[in-house]
Design a protein around this motif. Sequence first.
Motif, PDB file in Angstrom:
ATOM      1  N   UNK A 515       0.853  -1.190   0.000  1.00 54.35           N
ATOM      2  CA  UNK A 515       0.000   0.000   0.000  1.00 54.35           C
ATOM      3  C   UNK A 515       0.885   1.235   0.000  1.00 54.35           C
ATOM      4  N   UNK A 516       0.428   2.301  -0.623  1.00 55.41           N
ATOM      5  CA  UNK A 516       1.248   3.509  -0.729  1.00 55.41           C
ATOM      6  C   UNK A 516       1.593   4.104   0.631  1.00 55.41           C
ATOM      7  N   UNK A 517       0.809   3.800   1.643  1.00 56.80           N
ATOM      8  CA  UNK A 517       1.102   4.344   2.972  1.00 56.80           C
ATOM      9  C   UNK A 517       2.270   3.642   3.651  1.00 56.80           C
ATOM     10  N   UNK A 518       2.659   2.457   3.167  1.00 58.39           N
ATOM     11  CA  UNK A 518       3.717   1.676   3.804  1.00 58.39           C
ATOM     12  C   UNK A 518       5.079   2.242   3.429  1.00 58.39           C
ATOM     13  N   UNK A 519       5.895   2.522   4.434  1.00 59.28           N
ATOM     14  CA  UNK A 519       7.225   3.066   4.203  1.00 59.28           C
ATOM     15  C   UNK A 519       8.282   2.277   4.996  1.00 59.28           C
ATOM     16  N   UNK A 520       9.444   2.138   4.370  1.00 63.01           N
ATOM     17  CA  UNK A 520      10.623   1.510   4.992  1.00 63.01           C
ATOM     18  C   UNK A 520      10.360   0.087   5.477  1.00 63.01           C
ATOM     19  N   UNK A 521       9.699  -0.692   4.627  1.00 57.18           N
ATOM     20  CA  UNK A 521       9.448  -2.082   5.022  1.00 57.18           C
ATOM     21  C   UNK A 521      10.682  -2.959   4.829  1.00 57.18           C
ATOM     22  N   UNK A 522      11.591  -2.545   3.925  1.00 58.53           N
ATOM     23  CA  UNK A 522      12.763  -3.377   3.660  1.00 58.53           C
ATOM     24  C   UNK A 522      14.017  -2.557   3.474  1.00 58.53           C
ATOM     25  N   UNK A 523      14.465  -1.822   4.497  1.00 58.49           N
ATOM     26  CA  UNK A 523      15.622  -0.938   4.321  1.00 58.49           C
ATOM     27  C   UNK A 523      16.967  -1.653   4.342  1.00 58.49           C
ATOM     28  N   UNK A 524      16.990  -2.917   4.739  1.00 57.66           N
ATOM     29  CA  UNK A 524      18.255  -3.643   4.818  1.00 57.66           C
ATOM     30  C   UNK A 524      18.356  -4.669   3.690  1.00 57.66           C
ATOM     31  N   UNK A 525      19.529  -5.249   3.542  1.00 57.10           N
ATOM     32  CA  UNK A 525      19.764  -6.232   2.497  1.00 57.10           C
ATOM     33  C   UNK A 525      18.905  -7.471   2.621  1.00 57.10           C
ATOM     34  N   UNK A 526      18.357  -7.700   3.811  1.00 54.98           N
ATOM     35  CA  UNK A 526      17.472  -8.850   4.003  1.00 54.98           C
ATOM     36  C   UNK A 526      16.080  -8.598   3.428  1.00 54.98           C
ATOM     37  N   UNK A 527      15.809  -7.335   3.083  1.00 50.70           N
ATOM     38  CA  UNK A 527      14.560  -6.956   2.423  1.00 50.70           C
ATOM     39  C   UNK A 527      13.374  -7.347   3.306  1.00 50.70           C
ATOM     40  N   UNK A 528      12.418  -8.122   2.789  1.00 48.72           N
ATOM     41  CA  UNK A 528      11.230  -8.438   3.582  1.00 48.72           C
ATOM     42  C   UNK A 528      11.559  -9.401   4.726  1.00 48.72           C
ATOM     43  N   UNK A 529      12.749  -9.989   4.697  1.00 49.58           N
ATOM     44  CA  UNK A 529      13.169 -10.875   5.787  1.00 49.58           C
ATOM     45  C   UNK A 529      13.879 -10.114   6.902  1.00 49.58           C
ATOM     46  N   UNK A 530      13.781  -8.806   6.856  1.00 47.37           N
ATOM     47  CA  UNK A 530      14.294  -7.983   7.937  1.00 47.37           C
ATOM     48  C   UNK A 530      13.306  -7.905   9.083  1.00 47.37           C
ATOM     49  N   UNK A 531      13.465  -6.884   9.927  1.00 51.19           N
ATOM     50  CA  UNK A 531      12.739  -6.865  11.204  1.00 51.19           C
ATOM     51  C   UNK A 531      11.426  -6.098  11.200  1.00 51.19           C
ATOM     52  N   UNK A 532      11.173  -5.235  10.223  1.00 48.55           N
ATOM     53  CA  UNK A 532      10.037  -4.306  10.213  1.00 48.55           C
ATOM     54  C   UNK A 532      10.144  -3.258  11.317  1.00 48.55           C
ATOM     55  N   UNK A 533      11.289  -3.151  11.983  1.00 48.84           N
ATOM     56  CA  UNK A 533      11.440  -2.141  13.035  1.00 48.84           C
ATOM     57  C   UNK A 533      11.313  -0.733  12.480  1.00 48.84           C
ATOM     58  N   UNK A 534      11.710  -0.527  11.218  1.00 49.83           N
ATOM     59  CA  UNK A 534      11.683   0.797  10.610  1.00 49.83           C
ATOM     60  C   UNK A 534      10.372   1.096   9.893  1.00 49.83           C
ATOM     61  N   UNK A 535       9.524   0.103   9.716  1.00 53.41           N
ATOM     62  CA  UNK A 535       8.298   0.276   8.931  1.00 53.41           C
ATOM     63  C   UNK A 535       7.326   1.210   9.632  1.00 53.41           C
ATOM     64  N   UNK A 536       6.774   2.141   8.871  1.00 54.13           N
ATOM     65  CA  UNK A 536       5.738   3.030   9.421  1.00 54.13           C
ATOM     66  C   UNK A 536       4.744   3.376   8.328  1.00 54.13           C
ATOM     67  N   UNK A 537       3.601   3.914   8.732  1.00 54.18           N
ATOM     68  CA  UNK A 537       2.579   4.364   7.796  1.00 54.18           C
ATOM     69  C   UNK A 537       2.683   5.885   7.649  1.00 54.18           C
ATOM     70  N   UNK A 538       2.777   6.339   6.419  1.00 51.26           N
ATOM     71  CA  UNK A 538       2.735   7.780   6.215  1.00 51.26           C
ATOM     72  C   UNK A 538       1.277   8.225   6.245  1.00 51.26           C
ATOM     73  N   UNK A 539       1.033   9.480   6.588  1.00 48.62           N
ATOM     74  CA  UNK A 539      -0.351   9.976   6.663  1.00 48.62           C
ATOM     75  C   UNK A 539      -1.049   9.883   5.315  1.00 48.62           C
TER      76      UNK A 539
END
Length: 539
Positions: A515-539
Amino acid sequence: MTAPSRNKNIGPLRRRALAAGAAALSVLALLAAPAAWAQPRQGGTLNWLVNPVPASIVPLTTTAGGNAEIGPKIVEGLLTYDYELKPKPLLATAWSLSADGLQYTFTLRKGVKWHDGKDFTSADVAFSILTLKQVHPRGRGTFANVVEVRTPDPYTAVVVLSKPAPFLLTALAATESPIVPKHLYEGTDIAASKYNSQPIGTGPFVFKEWVQGSHIILERNPNYWDKPKPYLDRVAVRFVLDAAARAAALESGAADLANGTGGIPLSDVERFRKLPGVEIDTRISPYLGSHQQIYFNLDTPALQKVEVRRAIAQAIDVNAFAKTVWYGLGTPSASPIGKGISRYHDASIQPYPYDPKAAEAALDAAGFKRGAGGTRLKLRVLYNPFQERRAADFVRQSLGRIGIDAAVESYDFATYVTKAYTERAFDITLESLTNLFDPTVGVQRVFWSKNFKVGLPFSNAAHYVNPEVDRLLEAAAVEVDETRRRQLFVDFQQIVHRDVPSIELGANPAITVLAKKVRDYGPTGEHIRGSFADLYFRP
């Protein structure tokens, strides 16, 4: 010498216009700055689609996709990695390698708590690494040279090796080498531990519940060491097995994120690119190294003849496979070390030429002439659910043209693993064994004769044995000179291509729908297998 002014001869009116334009741009930049500088927004529930349903959650005794995706939200590794696979701190804040290459010293993060409130210490690291060496499908190879893990104090772990392991520092992400709590696992049957499915970790999310066949709920860890992360309140992992239903959920906004086999049909990708509420991300995780292949069961008498395997390879048009099954979205590669690991990939290796007539002649010469009904022989074809049924049907149709009756058998993921790796009830199987971040970890397991073990998932499915291949793989695993290491892997690829224990397909499409509101879901080389610690929803 000073460069001349570019505005020297442009005239006063033009200079005033440029100045006004610059001022306007400055105002626009200031107006835009709050949005650009805004901190990630706290709160919200991520509805994440995952398929197939995993047998457990922590990637400790299995490398299955669901475990490797969900687990790292709860448990952590010593390190994480950027998209160039450079290590970054996680549970370890610093690390060093001794001059002889035989000792890695890790300084551990202080103040980290397990989700049950116990302190995280070096004892957990030592226990986890030695456990991974015994029970993890790839850990037997990754940590083969580990002789001990010293713990001189609660925040220092020293991994001692018998031989160098040039790949080891890249093998320490949560998706590959999770650190688990010693106080809960020690003295138990690791494979049967309830904590594999009800995990206690140090990560940004805490396991709440698993309703079989429906969902897993993870909740924000209020005591996470990296405050103010995580930003989400909750992650709801939804198991939706039907691809059309997943597409509908993403299109309607009922789901926020899906990837790979948990996402949309490849036939829907172009349509989804045009939808206003979603985005398509085609980044490939360098840590995962996507790769798919077809393995022959070399215990099947007919397939013990290399002439038969080569004939089958000539009957399967790999380029047509990529265009029809992958809709042109993948990256074909004929070598077991795909193009994603470019420093070791041998680009000279090409698919066997598509030539059904030559394949038929080779089968005739090998003693498999067409019999009643035009059939030469019958083969059982399995496929890992991480490949599409369409892929298995493509193989079935291709073999049918040369007189091979290929019967496709479909199973859920857990049953497939049992059929392929415990019962070995197949003649050909379509697999999805990723290259990962290094051939010693992702590729050696498939072709190393010592990694054939009945019941060990995602290992040497073919039961391939070649002493020279073993020698090359074992030498590459300890070679610290990059030039020599690459040559060892090139020699390995050439031999495997001649022996044809497999037909390599290449990197399957990496399609993430969000969804367009999803941001920083895969900031590391592990991509979707990362932690989601950085994931947030933009307004």
